[in-house]
Design an enzyme around this catalytic site. Sequence first.
Site, PDB file in Angstrom:
ATOM      1  CG  HIS A 195      -0.361   1.201   7.482  1.00  0.00           C
ATOM      2  ND1 HIS A 195       0.614   0.715   8.332  1.00  0.00           N
ATOM      3  CD2 HIS A 195       0.308   1.964   6.579  1.00  0.00           C
ATOM      4  CE1 HIS A 195       1.803   1.171   7.958  1.00  0.00           C
ATOM      5  NE2 HIS A 195       1.649   1.932   6.888  1.00  0.00           N
ATOM      6  CD  GLU A 196      -1.258   2.481   3.029  1.00  0.00           C
ATOM      7  OE1 GLU A 196      -0.719   3.596   3.135  1.00  0.00           O
ATOM      8  OE2 GLU A 196      -0.605   1.427   2.987  1.00  0.00           O
ATOM      9  CB  CYS A 221       5.527   2.014   7.603  1.00  0.00           C
ATOM     10  SG  CYS A 221       5.002   3.532   6.796  1.00  0.00           S
ATOM     11  CG  LEU A 222       6.796   1.134   1.479  1.00  0.00           C
ATOM     12  CD1 LEU A 222       6.143   1.514   0.160  1.00  0.00           C
ATOM     13  CD2 LEU A 222       7.936   0.150   1.242  1.00  0.00           C
ATOM     14  CD  GLN A 231       3.476   5.740   2.932  1.00  0.00           C
ATOM     15  OE1 GLN A 231       2.521   5.237   2.373  1.00  0.00           O
ATOM     16  NE2 GLN A 231       4.454   5.010   3.443  1.00  0.00           N
ATOM     17  CG  HIS A 236       0.694   6.691   5.838  1.00  0.00           C
ATOM     18  ND1 HIS A 236       1.861   7.124   6.442  1.00  0.00           N
ATOM     19  CD2 HIS A 236       0.887   5.383   5.567  1.00  0.00           C
ATOM     20  CE1 HIS A 236       2.714   6.101   6.527  1.00  0.00           C
ATOM     21  NE2 HIS A 236       2.146   5.022   6.006  1.00  0.00           N
ATOM     22  N   GLY A 294       0.834  -1.196   0.000  1.00  0.00           N
ATOM     23  CA  GLY A 294       0.000   0.000   0.000  1.00  0.00           C
ATOM     24  C   GLY A 294       0.870   1.247   0.000  1.00  0.00           C
TER      25      GLY A 294
HETATM   26  O1  GNR Z   1       4.102  -2.692   2.595  1.00  0.00           O
HETATM   27  C1  GNR Z   1       3.441  -2.516   3.640  1.00  0.00           C
HETATM   28  N1  GNR Z   1       3.115  -3.594   4.394  1.00  0.00           N
HETATM   29  C2  GNR Z   1       2.235  -3.512   5.460  1.00  0.00           C
HETATM   30  C3  GNR Z   1       2.176  -4.613   6.321  1.00  0.00           C
HETATM   31  C4  GNR Z   1       1.299  -4.602   7.392  1.00  0.00           C
HETATM   32  C5  GNR Z   1       0.467  -3.527   7.594  1.00  0.00           C
HETATM   33  C6  GNR Z   1       0.532  -2.435   6.768  1.00  0.00           C
HETATM   34  C7  GNR Z   1       1.398  -2.431   5.700  1.00  0.00           C
HETATM   35  S1  GNR Z   1       1.441  -1.073   4.631  1.00  0.00           S
HETATM   36  C8  GNR Z   1       3.082  -1.152   4.055  1.00  0.00           C
HETATM   37  C9  GNR Z   1       3.334  -0.118   2.979  1.00  0.00           C
HETATM   38  C10 GNR Z   1       3.162   1.262   3.572  1.00  0.00           C
HETATM   39  O2  GNR Z   1       3.989   1.808   4.255  1.00  0.00           O
HETATM   40  N2  GNR Z   1       2.021   1.865   3.353  1.00  0.00           N
HETATM   41  O3  GNR Z   1       1.792   3.062   3.917  1.00  0.00           O
HETATM   42 NI    NI Z   2       2.980   3.116   5.733  1.00  0.00          NI
END
Ligand code: GNR
Ligand code: NI
Length: 184
Positions: free
Chosen positions: A133-134, A91-92, A51, A137, A46
């Site tokens: 999670h997104e 998270c990236l 980001q 952000h 995601g």
């Molecule tokens: O690649 C991602 N893996 C992930 C694993 C568990 C819960 C959320 C994520 S999102 C993350 C990519 C990212 O940072 N998205 O904002």
């Molecule tokens: Ni993330």
Amino acid sequence: MAILKVLHFPDEKLRLKAAPVEKINPEIAKIAKNMLETMYAEGGIGLAATQVNIQKRIIVIDISENKNEPLIIINPKILKLEGKEESQEGCLSVPDYFDIVQRAKNIEFCYTTLKNETITKTIDGLLAICIQHEIDHLNGKLFIDYLSPLKRDRLKKKIHKQKIKERRSKNSELHNNESPNKIL
Ligand code: GNR
Ligand code: NI
């Protein structure tokens, strides 16, 4: 198409709140396509516009095994949160760190597509985790904000040490490159 630069914690731009997309147009489509390309290049499931330093409420997701089921989600809104689930997240924007956070298990949410359709979905599992999670952000929140103060402190120290290490190696590269000239 272009691969965009992903901001890393503790960049303050990750704390900005993204604004709703007012109108779906080719510019929005282009941003979404570039975000998908960036997400695939970085190996994420995601990516939120925040980001990549774009303060618009746009999310891309692909949780499929073959990385061929892209989802473009504009102006997402959570309608219902139900149950609890522990999820192991990464998270990236926080490279090389993984930890467990509490999320809702089931969610109902709606969003707009690139075709300007409004879709409402009830989901669970990895997709529900990823959406939460997104959306965080887009609101300037990171999964590490949920960690205990002790864990967050350890993480900050680890990142600080990593930065010092990077600076040192860049410095020595610089000096290594100077030496051949000095001999001449
Ligand atoms: O690649 C991602 N893996 C992930 C694993 C568990 C819960 C959320 C994520 S999102 C993350 C990519 C990212 O940072 N998205 O904002
Ligand atoms: Ni993330």
